[in-house]
Design a protein around this motif. Structure first.
Motif, PDB file in Angstrom:
ATOM      1  N   CYS A 284      -8.586  15.020  -4.465  1.00  0.00           N
ATOM      2  CA  CYS A 284      -9.428  14.345  -5.468  1.00  0.00           C
ATOM      3  C   CYS A 284      -9.182  14.923  -6.864  1.00  0.00           C
ATOM      4  O   CYS A 284      -9.238  16.132  -7.049  1.00  0.00           O
ATOM      5  N   VAL A 285      -8.931  14.045  -7.819  1.00  0.00           N
ATOM      6  CA  VAL A 285      -8.683  14.484  -9.197  1.00  0.00           C
ATOM      7  C   VAL A 285      -9.850  14.117 -10.127  1.00  0.00           C
ATOM      8  O   VAL A 285      -9.728  14.214 -11.345  1.00  0.00           O
ATOM      9  N   GLY A 286     -10.955  13.672  -9.539  1.00  0.00           N
ATOM     10  CA  GLY A 286     -12.144  13.397 -10.349  1.00  0.00           C
ATOM     11  C   GLY A 286     -11.995  12.229 -11.296  1.00  0.00           C
ATOM     12  O   GLY A 286     -12.617  12.191 -12.361  1.00  0.00           O
ATOM     13  N   CYS A 287     -11.198  11.224 -10.898  1.00  0.00           N
ATOM     14  CA  CYS A 287     -10.898  10.128 -11.825  1.00  0.00           C
ATOM     15  C   CYS A 287     -12.027   9.108 -11.931  1.00  0.00           C
ATOM     16  O   CYS A 287     -11.991   8.220 -12.774  1.00  0.00           O
ATOM     17  N   ASN A 288     -13.011   9.182 -11.028  1.00  0.00           N
ATOM     18  CA  ASN A 288     -14.183   8.294 -11.069  1.00  0.00           C
ATOM     19  C   ASN A 288     -13.915   6.869 -10.590  1.00  0.00           C
ATOM     20  O   ASN A 288     -14.807   6.029 -10.643  1.00  0.00           O
ATOM     21  N   ASN A 289     -12.693   6.603 -10.168  1.00  0.00           N
ATOM     22  CA  ASN A 289     -12.368   5.235  -9.799  1.00  0.00           C
ATOM     23  C   ASN A 289     -13.204   4.765  -8.607  1.00  0.00           C
ATOM     24  O   ASN A 289     -13.564   3.591  -8.511  1.00  0.00           O
ATOM     25  N   CYS A 290     -13.494   5.673  -7.696  1.00  0.00           N
ATOM     26  CA  CYS A 290     -14.286   5.302  -6.519  1.00  0.00           C
ATOM     27  C   CYS A 290     -15.674   4.821  -6.940  1.00  0.00           C
ATOM     28  O   CYS A 290     -16.246   3.923  -6.310  1.00  0.00           O
TER      29      CYS A 290
ATOM     30  N   CYS B 264      -8.858   4.523  -4.438  1.00  0.00           N
ATOM     31  CA  CYS B 264      -8.553   5.921  -4.795  1.00  0.00           C
ATOM     32  C   CYS B 264      -7.056   6.127  -4.983  1.00  0.00           C
ATOM     33  O   CYS B 264      -6.280   5.998  -4.039  1.00  0.00           O
ATOM     34  N   PRO B 265      -6.619   6.469  -6.184  1.00  0.00           N
ATOM     35  CA  PRO B 265      -5.184   6.644  -6.401  1.00  0.00           C
ATOM     36  C   PRO B 265      -4.642   7.887  -5.705  1.00  0.00           C
ATOM     37  O   PRO B 265      -3.442   7.993  -5.484  1.00  0.00           O
ATOM     38  N   ALA B 266      -5.557   8.814  -5.356  1.00  0.00           N
ATOM     39  CA  ALA B 266      -5.102  10.079  -4.766  1.00  0.00           C
ATOM     40  C   ALA B 266      -5.054  10.023  -3.242  1.00  0.00           C
ATOM     41  O   ALA B 266      -4.627  10.987  -2.613  1.00  0.00           O
TER      42      ALA B 266
ATOM     43  N   PRO C  23     -16.701  14.241  -4.616  1.00  0.00           N
ATOM     44  CA  PRO C  23     -17.357  12.930  -4.485  1.00  0.00           C
ATOM     45  C   PRO C  23     -18.420  12.990  -3.393  1.00  0.00           C
ATOM     46  O   PRO C  23     -18.188  13.561  -2.329  1.00  0.00           O
TER      47      PRO C  23
ATOM     48  N   VAL D  63     -19.495  11.681  -8.386  1.00  0.00           N
ATOM     49  CA  VAL D  63     -18.459  12.712  -8.310  1.00  0.00           C
ATOM     50  C   VAL D  63     -19.014  13.938  -9.025  1.00  0.00           C
ATOM     51  O   VAL D  63     -19.061  13.988 -10.249  1.00  0.00           O
TER      52      VAL D  63
ATOM     53  N   ALA E 202      -7.510  10.294  -1.399  1.00  0.00           N
ATOM     54  CA  ALA E 202      -8.363  11.418  -1.002  1.00  0.00           C
ATOM     55  C   ALA E 202      -9.403  11.012   0.031  1.00  0.00           C
ATOM     56  O   ALA E 202      -9.945  11.854   0.740  1.00  0.00           O
ATOM     57  N   ILE E 203      -9.715   9.712   0.097  1.00  0.00           N
ATOM     58  CA  ILE E 203     -10.776   9.241   0.981  1.00  0.00           C
ATOM     59  C   ILE E 203     -10.138   8.529   2.171  1.00  0.00           C
ATOM     60  O   ILE E 203      -9.328   7.619   1.985  1.00  0.00           O
TER      61      ILE E 203
HETATM   62  S1  SF4 Z   1     -11.159   7.788  -6.700  1.00  0.00           S
HETATM   63 FE1  SF4 Z   1     -10.340   9.396  -5.392  1.00  0.00          FE
HETATM   64  S2  SF4 Z   1      -9.476  10.885  -6.824  1.00  0.00           S
HETATM   65 FE2  SF4 Z   1     -10.805   9.545  -8.012  1.00  0.00          FE
HETATM   66  S3  SF4 Z   1     -12.776  10.629  -8.008  1.00  0.00           S
HETATM   67 FE3  SF4 Z   1     -12.846   9.202  -6.289  1.00  0.00          FE
HETATM   68  S4  SF4 Z   1     -12.141  10.412  -4.515  1.00  0.00           S
HETATM   69 FE4  SF4 Z   1     -11.578  11.532  -6.364  1.00  0.00          FE
END
Ligand code: SF4
Length: 1013
Positions: A783-789, A959-961, A835, A818, A963-964
């Motif tokens: 997770c890079v904390g991008c807030n997209n989720c 999520c671009p990473a 998140p 997040v 991570a989920i």
């Molecule tokens: S979209 Fe993915 S990378 Fe971005 S904050 Fe949410 S869990 Fe983290």
């Protein structure tokens, strides 16, 4: 809120932070190892009070009669638009769906179309869900190399932008509604005059473009008017990158990185893991894939002038003023790479420690032997970019992790110079006809150019503006032509790697807007040409063969054209004689950055983005003057004190936010606020940092002066909200992390407090009847904390915007948040993102206390929320240790505005005032997949099964990473089950024996052993 002053200063965290008291407490008490706010670090009474509350003080009470009116005004009804809901039309031309083409549109069965969203010229490939001709949800295009299925917040929220009732809805002439035919007729005369002059008095100002069709049109237009000039300007431009490549290579090239192959990464002020950075969606995926501690984990160093999400992911982060970057870079590399040339002054003895760190970083890069990346931020001067190119070349990275290609920008001129030329010609009376296509230069041009004044007072006889909004520039132009949104228009564009995307509309223009292609065609004597014809004709020229139809359909279906990524170019960096010095350590540096949420101001009227907590400060609805804790102490400034910031004889006024980790003697202000004419969400929010920004201080400058005004301004930050009470945070932290070495020694470190599975008084649920038991893992390392989720969840689940006043009261409605945690020294902390959606607990505390059975356990393990049973006691929320339930204190959802009715996901239940709502693992998607799988099983006469990976929650999909991960934990072969079996897997507050279904993979850092010692 009146006159910028808070009426509710007793509302935590609106209460002013008394830094002296905090300092005293910090000395006396040992704070938690991980903290979310300076109040928490200090263990202040305000924080303790909030910790034990379900909602911040005041959230549960009806104290302010203004509130309801405030948010109704914000998202409020546009009754003049009533009837809109019956008017949607598909585009007239044939558009090609992504997955399947039914013979007719079936109600309840969505269609998907590939298209692309363009930001600062770079195309972001998308897949858009459409219900009965209404686009409702944005996803990434999983086949496209720039997306791989991920998106960013700007693309996600762009759907709200299309339905924005404040968009320009008509062509206007001097403020009066006019027609396209009237406009075409009126411009015929002035264009004829210009044709006779060869276009000598004609100027066109565009934003950055990468569309081959538009470039072709522009070239044809300039051939008709050979003396006309095409100017380009965007406030968030890449002039430094472009000039840096010219300095190093003698030509303009685009730099592309392959982070999947980079073992060591050094970012010098490059926030490449944040939305808005070209290629960030792909870069995040590649970077995150290399954060696997069981594989070949990468190492990230970040040297930055303002705390960023990229800095938060660093294994080593160094806070440094932007003006010292060149000297630091030289100091870092000179012993190893004498061929860099140039000179720099020696650092002061106080920087001896930094010198050692710099040399350790350089050694680490050299050890990586061509498997590293040095990336320089766009706001660093050209000389720093040139040095970056030299270093990548010297390290052997070029051709392995760093590639040079043709520029994506179709007209890669220096944009500041281009705008300066235009202003100079306007002042000199050389411009008779000015056409501004997109952007908002009257608001965002450098202050010293005086663009708005020039536009207002110049002798430009005819000023035409083509844009989505009636904004600050529109009011200074004679004609304003309403633009079609990208979801309503045909076009094309290039992604960060050059790959071509075709942009097809999902819906006929809501307000009969014109695309940029149609606008330019009208200027070129073809006012009736449709965007479809123009784009198709361009591509017809490129594919003259008989198979064009087949190629066209496939390209529209896929959304991109295979094999069109730019091939790497062979270029060699030349020596540059740059001279670097250290900036005056006591002079205040002022940094300008695009806002993490509203970018350069073009998304100011987007309620989703305004209410999206910014990654590091968690501020919503405002920008602030960010300063570091040391500077705050020295100047006696508290958070939310209003200050005047002066630079070069110009002044702005705004509230302060004390940001942990911000460099000392330095200030950051975000652009994009202080709009006068943005719309109901954006007008009046924050202060206008452009008023201080000049051509010679586009990104930073020293010589700032900060003065307290004595006023106080209420900011709405969610940083301290929903703080979870660990009871013993020191030994059972919510965020769990270790170094790679520690992890290898003790792989199960994160599981230390997991209670035995059988330790429960409650009878287990019988899941035998269902083959599926849903669960989720969230990888904190990825997770890079991008807030997209957060935005994806908001879009998928029709989650309301509540407005600033309600956020201050803690009533925001996001189903997933997040959390940002800091660790260690407040001047140089490490940071972590976590998140937090509903944990879908196996033994859920919420279910036990609901008096009406509105929150219940499903046969697949979900904590279901039955909205029409809920009577609003909020016992469930009070009993939830994760604070993930959201209560509709007011009727937050705007059910009146017709455009918003079109936007909503019809598969999601309606919620209203007085109802608790929460994450459902996107139960509507689960249900749809189950139905589809059952139908397929019956048709094929086999056992029903939802295939692993075929069902994704909205947060996961966006999520671009990656991570989920969501799936069936009953299936040991599922990806989620395998991840849950990893040693790093742990449950949040698992010691409470709630047995959460959502679990986390602990974060692992990979520090350089040389620097750790
Ligand atoms: S979209 Fe993915 S990378 Fe971005 S904050 Fe949410 S869990 Fe983290």
């Amino acid at each position: 809120m009146e006159n910028g002053k808070s009426k509710r200063e007793d509302v935590c965290p609106g209460k002013k932070l008394d830094r002296a008291a905090v300092e005293r407490q910090l000395k006396e008490t040992k704070g938690p190892e991980y903290w979310r706010s300076l109040e928490e670090l200090a263990g202040s009474p305000e924080f303790q009070d909030m910790l034990h509350r379900e909602f911040p003080k005041g959230a549960s009470e009806w104290l302010d009669s203004v509130s309801r009116r405030g948010f109704l005004q914000l998202m409020g009804a546009s009754l003049a638009m009533a009837g809109m809901s019956g008017c949607t039309k598909l585009p007239l031309q044939e558009i090609v769906p992504y997955v399947r083409q039914p013979e007719q549109v079936i109600p309840g069965v969505p269609m998907y179309y590939a298209t692309a969203f363009t930001l600062s010229g770079y195309a972001n490939p998308l897949l858009v869900e459409s219900h009965l001709g209404r686009p409702t949800k944005i996803e990434g295009n999983s086949l496209h190399p720039a997306s791989l299925g991920g998106t960013d917040i700007f693309a996600q929220a762009s759907i709200l932008g299309m339905y924005d009732p404040d968009r320009s809805q008509a062509i206007t002439h001097l403020g009066d509604v006019a027609s396209w035919a009237g406009f075409v007729k009126e411009i015929r005369g002035p264009l004829a005059v210009q044709k006779a002059l060869g276009g000598a008095g004609l100027r066109i100002l565009t934003q950055t473009i990468s569309s081959p069709t538009l470039k072709d049109q522009m070239q044809a237009f300039l051939a008709m008017y050979p003396q006309a000039k095409w100017h380009v300007y965007e406030p968030v431009n890449r002039d430094n990158v472009l000039e840096g490549s010219k300095l190093a290579f003698g030509e303009v090239v685009e730099t592309r990185y392959d982070f999947s192959k980079a073992d060591v990464i050094v970012s010098l002020d490059a926030d490449f893991l944040s939305p808005g950075f070209p290629g960030s969606t792909r870069y995040i995926r590649d970077f995150a894939a290399r954060r696997n501690p069981d594989g070949n984990m990468n190492r990230l160093y970040v040297i930055e002038s303002s705390p960023s999400a990229t800095g938060a992911k660093a294994d080593h982060r160094l806070s440094m003023r932007a003006g010292d970057a060149l000297s630091f870079m030289r100091m870092m590399f000179m012993p190893a790479f004498a061929q860099l040339g140039g000179t720099h002054t020696q650092p002061s003895p106080a920087m001896e420690a930094e010198l050692q760190r710099a040399h350790s970083i350089a050694n680490d890069l050299r050890r990586a032997g061509g498997g590293s990346v040095v990336i320089v931020g766009d706001h660093q001067p050209a000389a720093v970019h040139a040095v970056g190119h030299h270093i990548n070349q010297a390290l052997g990275n070029v051709g392995k992790t760093v590639f040079y290609t043709d520029p994506v920008n179709a007209n890669p001129v220096n944009q500041v110079e281009s705008l300066r030329d235009l202003v100079s010609d306007m002042r000199a009376g050389k411009v008779d006809l000015l056409v501004i296509m997109g952007g908002n230069p009257a608001y965002d041009a450098p202050a010293d150019l005086g663009f708005a004044d020039c536009l207002k007072n110049s002798k430009v006889a005819l000023r035409i503006y083509h844009c989505l909004y009636q904004n600050e520039t529109a009011e200074l132009c004679h004609w304003s032509v309403n633009e079609a949104h990208y979801l309503e228009a045909w076009s094309d564009g290039r992604a960060y790697d050059g790959t071509l995307s075709l942009i097809q509309p999902l819906i006929a223009p809501l307000y009969a807007g014109k695309s940029v292609h149609e606008m330019l065609a009208a200027l070129a004597d073809a006012p009736d040409a449709s965007g479809y014809d123009i784009v198709r004709a361009y591509w017809r020229k490129q594919h003259a063969g008989s198979e064009f139809e087949e190629w066209w359909r496939k390209s529209l279906h896929d959304g991109w054209i295979e094999g069109t990524a730019y091939a790497p170019k062979a270029v060699t960096a030349k020596l540059t004689e740059t001279v670097a010095g250290w900036s005056d350590p006591s002079a205040i540096e002022v940094n300008f950055r695009h806002d993490p949420s509203v970018y350069d101001g073009q998304f100011s009227n987007n309620g989703w983005l305004q209410e999206l907590p910014k990654p590091m400060s968690k501020l919503t609805w405002d920008n602030a003057v960010l300063i570091g804790p040391k500077m705050a102490d020295r100047e006696g400034i508290k958070t939310m004190d209003v200050v005047t910031l002066e630079l070069g004889g110009r002044k702005i006024t705004g509230p302060v936010w004390i940001q942990a980790g911000h460099p000392d003697h330095s200030v950051t202000v975000h652009l994009g606020y202080g709009r006068r004419k943005a719309g109901r969400a954006g007008t009046g929010a924050g202060f206008d940092a452009y008023a201080l920004r000049t051509t010679n201080a586009l990104w930073f400058a020293t010589g700032g002066k900060l003065t307290k005004t004595g006023d106080h301004y209420q900011l709405a930050s969610t940083q301290g909200y929903q703080t979870m009470d660990t009871g013993d945070g020191a030994t059972r932290p919510l965020v769990r992390e270790a170094t790679l070495e520690e992890y290898r020694k003790e792989p199960k470190f994160a599981k230390a407090d997991e209670p035995p599975a059988a330790l429960t008084l409650y009878p287990g649920f019988d899941y035998k009847k269902s083959p599926d038991a849903w669960g989720m893992t969230i990888d904190l390392n990825a997770c890079v904390g991008c807030n997209n989720c957060i935005v994806a969840c908001q879009s998928e689940n029709n989650i309301a915007v509540v407005g600033k006043e309600q956020v201050v009261k803690g009533r925001h409605m996001h189903w997933i948040r997040v959390d940002a945690y800091y660790q260690g020294d407040r001047d140089a902390p490490k940071a972590h993102f976590q998140p937090v959606p509903c944990m879908q607990c196996e033994d859920a505390p919420c279910e036990l206390v609901c008096p009406v059975g509105a929150t219940v356990h499903s046969s697949e393990g979900l904590n279901d929320q039955v909205y029409n049973r809920c009577i609003g006691t909020r016992y469930c929320s009070n009993n939830c240790p994760y604070k993930v339930r959201r209560f509709n204190f007011l009727l937050f959802e705007d059910w009146e505005t017709p455009q918003y009715k079109l936007m909503r996901n019809p598969d999601v239940s309606v919620r209203s005032r007085g109802v608790m709502e929460k994450c459902t693992y996107c139960v509507q998607r689960i249900t749809q997949h189950r139905i589809d799988a059952e139908i397929a099983a019956v048709r094929e006469n086999r056992q029903f099964k939802i295939e692993d990976g075929s069902l994704q929650t909205a947060c996961q999909q966006s999520c671009p990473a990656d991570a989920i991960v969501f799936g069936n934990i009953n299936d040991p072969k599922s990806r989620v089950a395998k991840l849950k079996a990893l040693d790093r897997n742990y449950g949040l507050l698992a010691d409470l024996n709630t047995r959460p279904r959502t679990t986390y993979l602990a974060e692992i850092r990979n520090p350089n052993p040389e620097l750790e010692t």
